[in-house]
Write a protein that holds these residues in place. Structure first.
Motif, short mmCIF file in Angstrom:
data_model
loop_
_atom_site.label_atom_id
_atom_site.label_comp_id
_atom_site.label_asym_id
_atom_site.label_seq_id
_atom_site.Cartn_x
_atom_site.Cartn_y
_atom_site.Cartn_z
N ARG A 2 3.48 -4.17 0.80
CA ARG A 2 2.28 -3.64 0.13
C ARG A 2 2.67 -2.57 -0.90
O ARG A 2 3.65 -1.84 -0.71
CB ARG A 2 1.35 -3.01 1.15
N SER A 38 -3.24 -2.99 -1.64
CA SER A 38 -2.76 -4.07 -0.77
C SER A 38 -1.98 -5.15 -1.52
O SER A 38 -1.51 -6.10 -0.91
CB SER A 38 -3.94 -4.71 -0.05
N ASP A 40 0.89 -7.27 -3.07
CA ASP A 40 2.29 -7.44 -2.67
C ASP A 40 3.23 -7.10 -3.83
O ASP A 40 2.99 -7.49 -4.97
CB ASP A 40 2.56 -8.87 -2.21
N SER A 42 7.21 -7.42 -5.19
CA SER A 42 8.43 -8.20 -5.03
C SER A 42 9.53 -7.61 -5.89
O SER A 42 9.27 -6.90 -6.86
CB SER A 42 8.19 -9.65 -5.45
#
Length: 89
Positions: A2, A38, A40, A42
């Motif tokens: 997150r 929230s 994501d 990477s």
């Protein structure tokens, strides 16, 4: 991972609740899209954070659930920092 947790673990923002508030105000974008707390994150993502009169652009280089203070700076690379000058008197 997150967004709010990444910002806390990398020590860009010291508290997760503060990271959540800033993200929910629309002041953080990931890869040119407004991000919520929230969202994501990477490796390779480009994050732009607007703090008051400073805008920081960084690239995520590594993800870890926990880090020591010395290792936190390895999680990201700062690409650009811009400061807006405020001429209000």
């Amino acid at each position: 991972m997150r967004l709010d947790k990444f910002l806390k673990v990398s020590r860009i923002i010291k508290r997760r609740t503060v990271a959540k508030e800033i993200a929910d105000q629309g002041r953080i974008s990931i890869n040119d899209k407004i991000a919520k707390s929230s969202t994501d994150v990477s490796v390779g993502d480009q994050i732009v954070i607007k703090f008051g009169n400073k805008t920081t652009t960084l690239k995520v280089t590594m993800l870890k659930d926990t880090t020591k203070k010395d290792e936190a700076y390895d999680l990201y690379e700062i690409l650009n920092e811009e400061y807006k000058e405020d001429y209000r008197f």
